[in-house]
Design a protein around this motif. Structure first.
Motif, PDB file in Angstrom:
ATOM      1  N   SER A 104       0.964  -1.352  -0.126  1.00  0.00           N
ATOM      2  CA  SER A 104       0.147   0.055  -0.112  1.00  0.00           C
ATOM      3  C   SER A 104       1.123   1.297  -0.189  1.00  0.00           C
ATOM      4  O   SER A 104       2.168   1.192   0.355  1.00  0.00           O
ATOM      5  N   VAL A 105       0.221   2.264  -0.443  1.00  0.00           N
ATOM      6  CA  VAL A 105       0.832   3.740  -0.348  1.00  0.00           C
ATOM      7  C   VAL A 105      -0.333   4.704   0.204  1.00  0.00           C
ATOM      8  O   VAL A 105      -1.267   4.643  -0.308  1.00  0.00           O
ATOM      9  N   GLU A 106       0.240   5.485   1.272  1.00  0.00           N
ATOM     10  CA  GLU A 106      -0.636   6.461   1.938  1.00  0.00           C
ATOM     11  C   GLU A 106       0.123   7.827   2.017  1.00  0.00           C
ATOM     12  O   GLU A 106       1.268   7.808   2.357  1.00  0.00           O
ATOM     13  N   GLU A 107      -0.467   8.952   1.848  1.00  0.00           N
ATOM     14  CA  GLU A 107       0.006  10.003   2.305  1.00  0.00           C
ATOM     15  C   GLU A 107      -0.101  10.265   3.585  1.00  0.00           C
ATOM     16  O   GLU A 107      -1.143  10.191   4.387  1.00  0.00           O
ATOM     17  N   VAL A 108       1.024  10.955   4.274  1.00  0.00           N
ATOM     18  CA  VAL A 108       0.998  11.090   5.963  1.00  0.00           C
ATOM     19  C   VAL A 108       1.303  12.457   5.866  1.00  0.00           C
ATOM     20  O   VAL A 108       1.976  13.119   5.140  1.00  0.00           O
ATOM     21  N   PRO A 109       1.093  13.306   7.179  1.00  0.00           N
ATOM     22  CA  PRO A 109       1.462  14.654   7.244  1.00  0.00           C
ATOM     23  C   PRO A 109       3.044  14.888   7.245  1.00  0.00           C
ATOM     24  O   PRO A 109       3.772  13.807   7.532  1.00  0.00           O
ATOM     25  N   LEU A 110       3.454  15.570   6.529  1.00  0.00           N
ATOM     26  CA  LEU A 110       4.986  15.914   6.193  1.00  0.00           C
ATOM     27  C   LEU A 110       5.542  15.946   7.570  1.00  0.00           C
ATOM     28  O   LEU A 110       6.835  15.530   7.585  1.00  0.00           O
ATOM     29  N   LYS A 111       5.227  16.551   8.610  1.00  0.00           N
ATOM     30  CA  LYS A 111       5.866  16.785   9.814  1.00  0.00           C
ATOM     31  C   LYS A 111       5.478  15.491  11.009  1.00  0.00           C
ATOM     32  O   LYS A 111       5.672  15.978  11.980  1.00  0.00           O
ATOM     33  N   SER A 112       4.975  14.419  10.390  1.00  0.00           N
ATOM     34  CA  SER A 112       4.835  13.461  11.191  1.00  0.00           C
ATOM     35  C   SER A 112       6.127  13.001  11.815  1.00  0.00           C
ATOM     36  O   SER A 112       7.223  13.104  11.437  1.00  0.00           O
ATOM     37  N   PRO A 113       6.077  12.542  13.215  1.00  0.00           N
ATOM     38  CA  PRO A 113       7.065  11.796  13.662  1.00  0.00           C
ATOM     39  C   PRO A 113       7.924  10.891  13.080  1.00  0.00           C
ATOM     40  O   PRO A 113       7.203  10.269  11.848  1.00  0.00           O
ATOM     41  N   THR A 114       9.197  10.733  13.039  1.00  0.00           N
ATOM     42  CA  THR A 114      10.001   9.715  12.236  1.00  0.00           C
ATOM     43  C   THR A 114       9.506   8.219  12.604  1.00  0.00           C
ATOM     44  O   THR A 114       8.818   7.927  13.482  1.00  0.00           O
ATOM     45  N   LEU A 115       9.596   7.423  11.538  1.00  0.00           N
ATOM     46  CA  LEU A 115       9.104   5.923  11.632  1.00  0.00           C
ATOM     47  C   LEU A 115       9.804   5.373  13.121  1.00  0.00           C
ATOM     48  O   LEU A 115       9.196   4.618  13.863  1.00  0.00           O
ATOM     49  N   GLN A 116      11.200   5.853  13.247  1.00  0.00           N
ATOM     50  CA  GLN A 116      12.018   5.160  14.222  1.00  0.00           C
ATOM     51  C   GLN A 116      11.254   5.699  15.615  1.00  0.00           C
ATOM     52  O   GLN A 116      11.187   4.960  16.478  1.00  0.00           O
ATOM     53  N   ASN A 117      10.762   6.921  15.973  1.00  0.00           N
ATOM     54  CA  ASN A 117      10.200   7.373  16.667  1.00  0.00           C
ATOM     55  C   ASN A 117       8.723   6.684  17.122  1.00  0.00           C
ATOM     56  O   ASN A 117       8.042   6.442  18.142  1.00  0.00           O
ATOM     57  N   LEU A 118       7.893   6.235  15.660  1.00  0.00           N
ATOM     58  CA  LEU A 118       6.816   5.777  16.067  1.00  0.00           C
ATOM     59  C   LEU A 118       6.765   4.317  16.379  1.00  0.00           C
ATOM     60  O   LEU A 118       5.745   3.589  16.980  1.00  0.00           O
ATOM     61  N   LEU A 119       7.783   3.467  15.750  1.00  0.00           N
ATOM     62  CA  LEU A 119       8.003   2.189  15.868  1.00  0.00           C
ATOM     63  C   LEU A 119       8.312   1.727  17.539  1.00  0.00           C
ATOM     64  O   LEU A 119       9.160   1.928  18.390  1.00  0.00           O
ATOM     65  N   ALA A 120       7.392   0.573  18.048  1.00  0.00           N
ATOM     66  CA  ALA A 120       7.455   0.425  19.555  1.00  0.00           C
ATOM     67  C   ALA A 120       7.656  -1.160  19.596  1.00  0.00           C
ATOM     68  O   ALA A 120       8.333  -1.765  20.480  1.00  0.00           O
ATOM     69  N   GLN A 121       6.624  -1.681  18.742  1.00  0.00           N
ATOM     70  CA  GLN A 121       7.014  -3.188  18.757  1.00  0.00           C
ATOM     71  C   GLN A 121       6.917  -3.771  17.379  1.00  0.00           C
ATOM     72  O   GLN A 121       6.560  -3.338  16.451  1.00  0.00           O
ATOM     73  N   ALA A 122       7.322  -5.106  17.409  1.00  0.00           N
ATOM     74  CA  ALA A 122       7.369  -6.025  16.158  1.00  0.00           C
ATOM     75  C   ALA A 122       6.681  -7.192  16.297  1.00  0.00           C
ATOM     76  O   ALA A 122       6.975  -7.888  17.318  1.00  0.00           O
ATOM     77  N   GLU A 123       6.387  -7.866  15.213  1.00  0.00           N
ATOM     78  CA  GLU A 123       5.502  -9.002  15.204  1.00  0.00           C
ATOM     79  C   GLU A 123       6.130 -10.096  14.500  1.00  0.00           C
ATOM     80  O   GLU A 123       6.651  -9.763  13.308  1.00  0.00           O
ATOM     81  N   TYR A 124       6.592 -11.338  14.785  1.00  0.00           N
ATOM     82  CA  TYR A 124       7.164 -12.305  14.021  1.00  0.00           C
ATOM     83  C   TYR A 124       6.560 -13.686  14.146  1.00  0.00           C
ATOM     84  O   TYR A 124       5.940 -13.987  14.980  1.00  0.00           O
ATOM     85  N   ARG A 125       6.648 -14.335  12.794  1.00  0.00           N
ATOM     86  CA  ARG A 125       6.327 -15.698  12.941  1.00  0.00           C
ATOM     87  C   ARG A 125       7.501 -16.566  12.546  1.00  0.00           C
ATOM     88  O   ARG A 125       8.153 -16.187  11.588  1.00  0.00           O
ATOM     89  N   VAL A 126       7.826 -17.455  13.480  1.00  0.00           N
ATOM     90  CA  VAL A 126       9.190 -18.195  13.394  1.00  0.00           C
ATOM     91  C   VAL A 126       8.667 -19.549  13.048  1.00  0.00           C
ATOM     92  O   VAL A 126       8.050 -20.290  13.958  1.00  0.00           O
ATOM     93  N   THR A 127       9.241 -20.269  12.387  1.00  0.00           N
ATOM     94  CA  THR A 127       9.014 -21.860  12.054  1.00  0.00           C
ATOM     95  C   THR A 127      10.478 -22.529  12.390  1.00  0.00           C
ATOM     96  O   THR A 127      11.552 -22.136  11.909  1.00  0.00           O
ATOM     97  N   VAL A 128      10.231 -23.311  13.083  1.00  0.00           N
ATOM     98  CA  VAL A 128      11.686 -24.060  13.682  1.00  0.00           C
ATOM     99  C   VAL A 128      11.521 -25.307  13.594  1.00  0.00           C
ATOM    100  O   VAL A 128      10.314 -26.065  13.900  1.00  0.00           O
ATOM    101  N   GLU A 129      12.624 -26.322  13.607  1.00  0.00           N
ATOM    102  CA  GLU A 129      12.642 -27.775  13.719  1.00  0.00           C
ATOM    103  C   GLU A 129      12.721 -28.019  15.088  1.00  0.00           C
ATOM    104  O   GLU A 129      13.384 -27.504  15.660  1.00  0.00           O
ATOM    105  N   THR A 130      11.916 -29.120  15.585  1.00  0.00           N
ATOM    106  CA  THR A 130      12.194 -29.435  16.985  1.00  0.00           C
ATOM    107  C   THR A 130      11.405 -30.854  16.994  1.00  0.00           C
ATOM    108  O   THR A 130      10.464 -31.266  16.151  1.00  0.00           O
ATOM    109  N   ASP A 131      11.856 -31.362  18.196  1.00  0.00           N
ATOM    110  CA  ASP A 131      11.624 -32.742  18.512  1.00  0.00           C
ATOM    111  C   ASP A 131      10.601 -32.874  19.545  1.00  0.00           C
ATOM    112  O   ASP A 131      10.032 -33.779  19.938  1.00  0.00           O
ATOM    113  N   LEU A 132      10.417 -31.483  20.004  1.00  0.00           N
ATOM    114  CA  LEU A 132       9.216 -31.327  21.170  1.00  0.00           C
ATOM    115  C   LEU A 132       7.949 -31.539  20.888  1.00  0.00           C
ATOM    116  O   LEU A 132       7.729 -30.922  19.663  1.00  0.00           O
TER     117      LEU A 132
END
Length: 205
Positions: A104-132
């Motif tokens: 996607s592409v969207e326009e946001v305010p030019l003076k928006s906070p930087t992405l680094q300032n906005l970023l607080a969390q990340a989500e991951y899906r991890v596939t691992v090999e396991t015998d458990l």
């Protein structure tokens, strides 16, 4: 001092994109260069920094670990002129290399906070090999989530240091387990306040 040669009509576009398996082993720097070349091919009117070595005004929210794919990575670009988000999307899609997909592409305010300032969390899906078994994995996950501390020992400059990962682990669950593979979902701290990598969570599971 304002450069009279710099366009004054600027706005910020926020791009959400996917980094697919074909490019999961390229570095963050190479990914940025691929985006820069693609935006030039798409004839997107990028704004540039001033100085002896002008650079396009682009900013990523974060860099993925090498070998990791992403379905909702974020890139901000500053553009000049009156190009719309819809027009930018239609230009960029055919200019991208295999392995990078524009969501996607969207326009946001030019003076928006930087992405680094906005970023607080990340989500991951991890596939691992396991015998458990699924039951044992679920038990270990529950033990982590109820623990007051999750201590990881790291070696730095021939010294061992201990870190408490618990404040940075916000969610962890088993999504599936079959035929020796397990898929885990985790939501962790990311950004300027710290980054908890998936491999660190796996190391204490």
């Amino acid at each position: 001092m304002t450069d009279p040669n710099q366009p004054t009509d600027r706005h910020r576009l926020r791009l959400v994109f996917a980094k697919k398996k074909q490019v999961k082993y390229i570095s963050h720097l190479d990914l940025a260069l691929a985006w820069e070349r693609s935006l030039r091919r798409a004839q997107i009117p990028l704004a540039y920094s001033q100085g002896f070595n002008p650079r396009p005004k682009m900013q990523f929210a974060s860099g993925l670990p090498l070998g990791t794919t992403g379905s909702a990575e974020i890139l901000d670009i500053i553009v000049t002129g009156d190009i719309t988000a819809e027009e930018a999307f239609s230009r960029i899609v055919p200019a991208l290399p295999v392995g990078i997909g524009l969501v996607s592409v969207e326009e946001v305010p030019l003076k928006s906070p930087t992405l680094q300032n906005l970023l607080a969390q990340a989500e991951y899906r991890v596939t691992v090999e396991t015998d458990l078994s699924a039951e044992e994995l679920a038990r270990r996950i529950e033990a982590l989530l109820v623990a007051e501390q999750i201590i990881e020992t790291r070696t730095r400059k021939k010294r061992q240091e201990q870190f408490d990962l618990r404040p940075w682990l916000h969610e962890l669950r088993l999504e599936s387990a079959a035929d020796g593979d397990a898929c885990l979902f985790m939501r962790v701290t990311a950004g300027q306040h710290g980054n908890l990598r998936p491999e660190a969570v796996l190391s204490v599971l």
